[in-house]
Design an enzyme around this catalytic site. Sequence first.
Site, short mmCIF file in Angstrom:
data_model
loop_
_atom_site.label_atom_id
_atom_site.label_comp_id
_atom_site.label_asym_id
_atom_site.label_seq_id
_atom_site.Cartn_x
_atom_site.Cartn_y
_atom_site.Cartn_z
N ASP A 120 0.54 -1.25 -0.60
CA ASP A 120 0.33 -0.04 -0.21
C ASP A 120 0.63 1.30 -0.30
OD1 ASP A 120 -2.27 1.25 0.11
OD2 ASP A 120 -3.28 0.35 1.20
N GLU B 171 -0.85 1.54 -4.96
CA GLU B 171 -0.72 3.01 -5.12
C GLU B 171 -1.90 3.84 -5.60
OE1 GLU B 171 -0.03 4.31 -8.01
OE2 GLU B 171 1.13 5.33 -7.68
N TRP B 172 -2.75 3.25 -5.89
CA TRP B 172 -4.41 4.25 -6.33
C TRP B 172 -4.28 4.51 -7.60
CZ3 TRP B 172 -2.62 6.57 -0.90
CH2 TRP B 172 -2.60 5.55 -0.14
N GLY B 173 -2.86 4.93 -8.57
CA GLY B 173 -3.22 5.65 -9.30
C GLY B 173 -2.32 7.21 -8.82
N GLU B 174 -1.81 7.24 -8.26
CA GLU B 174 -1.64 8.40 -7.87
C GLU B 174 0.00 8.92 -8.66
OE1 GLU B 174 -0.68 9.19 -3.77
OE2 GLU B 174 -2.43 9.74 -3.74
N ASP C 265 -9.82 3.46 -3.24
CA ASP C 265 -10.66 2.44 -3.10
C ASP C 265 -11.57 2.01 -3.72
OD1 ASP C 265 -8.34 2.48 -1.36
OD2 ASP C 265 -9.39 2.32 0.13
C1 GLA Z 1 -5.68 2.04 1.52
C2 GLA Z 1 -6.54 0.49 0.62
C3 GLA Z 1 -7.35 -0.66 1.16
C4 GLA Z 1 -6.66 -1.49 1.90
C5 GLA Z 1 -6.61 -0.05 2.98
C6 GLA Z 1 -6.18 -0.71 4.39
O1 GLA Z 1 -7.02 2.18 1.47
O2 GLA Z 1 -6.25 0.95 -1.20
O3 GLA Z 1 -7.79 -1.97 -0.41
O4 GLA Z 1 -5.64 -2.13 2.20
O5 GLA Z 1 -5.72 0.78 2.94
O6 GLA Z 1 -5.73 0.39 5.42
#
Ligand code: GLA
Length: 668
Positions: A166, A199-202, A221
Amino acid sequence: MRTVRSLTSALAALAVSAASAVTLTLTSAPPAAALENGLARTPQMGFNNWNATHCGADFNEDMVKGIADLFVSSGLKDAGYQYVNLDDCWAEKDRDANGDYVPNHTRFPNGIKTLADYVHSKGLKFGLYTSAGTLTCAQTMPGSLGHEQQDAKLWASWGVDYLKYDNCNNQGVDAVKRYTAMRDALAATGRPILFSMCEWGENKPWTWAKDVGNSWRTTGDISDSYSSMLSIVHQNMALASYAGPGHWNDPDMLEVGNGGMTDIEYRSHFSLWSVMAAPLLIGSDLRKASAATMKILTNREVIAVDQDPLGVQGAPIGTDGGRDVFVKPLKNGDRAVALFNESDAPQRIGTSATAVGLPAAPGYTVRDLWAHTTRETAGTLAATVPAHGTVLLRVSADRRWALHPPAVDVGVGLPVAYPGALPIVQPGTPVTVTTTATNAGRLPALAVRSGLTAPDGWTVRAASRRSTPALGTDRSFSTSWTVTPPQDAAVGAYDLTARTTYAGASAESTVQATVLKLTTPPSGTTYLSDLPWVRASNGWGPVEKDTSNGEKAAGDGHPITINGAVYKKGLGAHAPSTIEYYAAKQCTSVAADVGVDDEKTTNGSVTFEIWADGTKVADSGLLTTADPAAHLSADVGGASFVRLIVTDGGNGNDSDHADWADARITCT
Ligand code: GLA
């Protein structure tokens, strides 16, 4: 060899670390030239507890063992699910005297190695989670920044096969550096460990992470709502060209079975993830899964699309009016075709065999992967798709097409105020419903007969011919029906199902008629938050009246505030959002002060639109957390319905708290 530049940035990172107690290892192994770990040749499949439990008490050894047991007993393992993964909160907050992670005593009293052994004993693989930061996102356990080698070694000694890594609490250290350090640490263990970057695409990982991770999250998410799922589809579908064997786009884990979407929506979710070659990580507590959930998750024909060895991410060849056609080329030359209806009303979605890339042929075989039927077509690929639904087809230029009945598509139409409007019926008032059967087959459909069924107490009368002896290629046959809901029909949605039978097969489709008592707005100017809406949808939580959006339960918002200006009245929305009112063709204008609520200080960016029936009559342009309220007003003269729409501004819907401050309507 270290370059001067990387040394400087390592020193800069050390300076950061001095303040935050991070120690970066300057003597890490030389970076590998490529990931080349041989894993995820097809998108990974398995389970992760996060969407079901977050850090709740249910997340413990019993659960994880129960899931592993179910993988075997319920056929999930045979269907291809392999990894059983733990998310955040599996460890204690502090490392031990050696600096190692300590398994959470309450959740995992027997440690992680014992659990991994248990999972392995079932012929499955085991995964863990942490963050490329000083703490994980839930902040209840350490992250691995600066401890990459030591942590990777420990996990390898436990038998870990998968790491989700993450992005929280990353101390501003460069993402490429952080993720590369962990890639190298995993490689140095000598154990094959699938590396799932989160890393959410950041930092646009699709442009640099092909040689770093086996997959990378492309978005923020997911949550268990249709609008969240849809917004992720929109972001992930544009990235198809970056995915391939060993390196996949990850639009986040599945919500199928968690209860926030209908089964139609969950089938869309599963179909679209498969067509987009996404990792399939079950995110619901399978110990409580319904038969319908299991049926979705174990649909092997759909899984085969996701797992196709050609490894191409399907992409849209057309998106228009909420109708999306996704195509995924498959190894044997077939095409998977998803007909996805984003909108709130059934729509006919069509394409053709040549448009999806198949060679010209007299006929094609079409397998419907949810209905499990096989039909032939002369080329047209079409279906009337329910609201939020997906028809998933596997189409082949197979010479044996003529062995199958022709593909007949059935539609059922109710009068609506504008395309995509709710089909509204009034108690005791007859409406004309039209059913249409269309033959896409090369062969004629013979002895065609249509029927329409409605709930008990409704009357249905055919107002025209119900049958025809034969229907040629691309010919349609329509029947009109007079349908009357009972006088005492309660407000709600009711299924009207059209079914056409023909020699060798049948086809059906369902539309939902909404019984609503529409009330004409009062004359003069009224705050919209004082009127009942016809329908409302929102990216997070419900739309709030006279407060901002609090993201979760109803009533959890705050006073509406845009750049310091506080408003007593208004609507608190969260992109993507639609709020619809009945205007009865008697209103003249709608006005509001619009903007992103002050409770969000970063990321929020949206556009506000006002629609009069099917026409957009005002648009705010892009507004962000930095902007003051914009005054938006529109002429809605003659409209039956008025819609207030908020879009995510094109960057996903993170922090998109959208206020319609002082929203009001003026009617005669
Ligand atoms: C982030 C991630 C989620 C999950 C949470 C856990 O938000 O993107 O998928 O793993 O952390 O805290």
